[in-house]
Design an enzyme around this catalytic site. Sequence first.
Site: not given
Ligand code: C5P
Length: 234
Positions: A32, A59, A61, A64, A123, A214
């Site tokens: 991503k 990603d 998003k 527009d 979220t 992460r």
């Molecule tokens: O590091 P982590 O596993 O939390 O990363 C999750 C990824 O998904 C990040 O790129 C974050 O921006 C994205 N994301 C999220 N929650 C959402 C939508 C996207 O954590 N509701």
Amino acid sequence: MRNPIIVALDVPTAEAALKLVEQLAPVSGGFKVGSELFTSAGPDVVKKIRAAGALVFLDLKFHDIPNTVAKAVAAAVQLDVQMLTVHTSGGSEMLKAAEQAAQENAWKLGRPPPLVLGVTVLTSLDSGALREVGSDVNVEFQVRRLAMVATKAGLRGLVCSPLEISALRKSLPASAQLVTPGIRTGEEKADDQKRTLTPKEAVAAGANWLVIGRPIHAAENPRVAAEKILESLN
Ligand code: C5P
């Protein structure tokens, strides 16, 4: 079964991203590219990930007027990405324009159309935050409402939180692709993700793709972390 793990390349430079791609391409289903990496490294980093043979989820998003979103989607098709995101709150006309641009431009280039994924309610927003911007409904209701708008407009997939998967599975067509961040194995340090599922739980609940950042890229050994997650799915 195909590999459902999409590694979120939430790093600030092309160099760091491409190093992860090199390490992780054999054990992940795709990568991503989000706003941070795209803003700093540009379309070139997407081209390099594609050249390495990996799938790309762009990603950004989009949100527009329909014409502008359609052109952005067309540009993403040119870049040969396999998934991209739009905000469902942009409305039916915008969503239809996005899906149509994906289909038509891919057809012209003789490739499969990218999956246009709808983002419902971020979220990070709760009912108070929704009320503040004029939406007097609870979050779950708004997620379901936007999911229906997206499906009616022809979108084939949605991004949703782990705890929304089961409810959405009941109301969406079986073919809908659900892409889920908020995945944690239980082994990593606590961070800002509050409502999480393990990879296996998310797949069991009906997720098609898991976006994992992460727990993989911040691990001491990202390759080993990704391999362990993949094994946990078997
Ligand atoms: O590091 P982590 O596993 O939390 O990363 C999750 C990824 O998904 C990040 O790129 C974050 O921006 C994205 N994301 C999220 N929650 C959402 C939508 C996207 O954590 N509701």
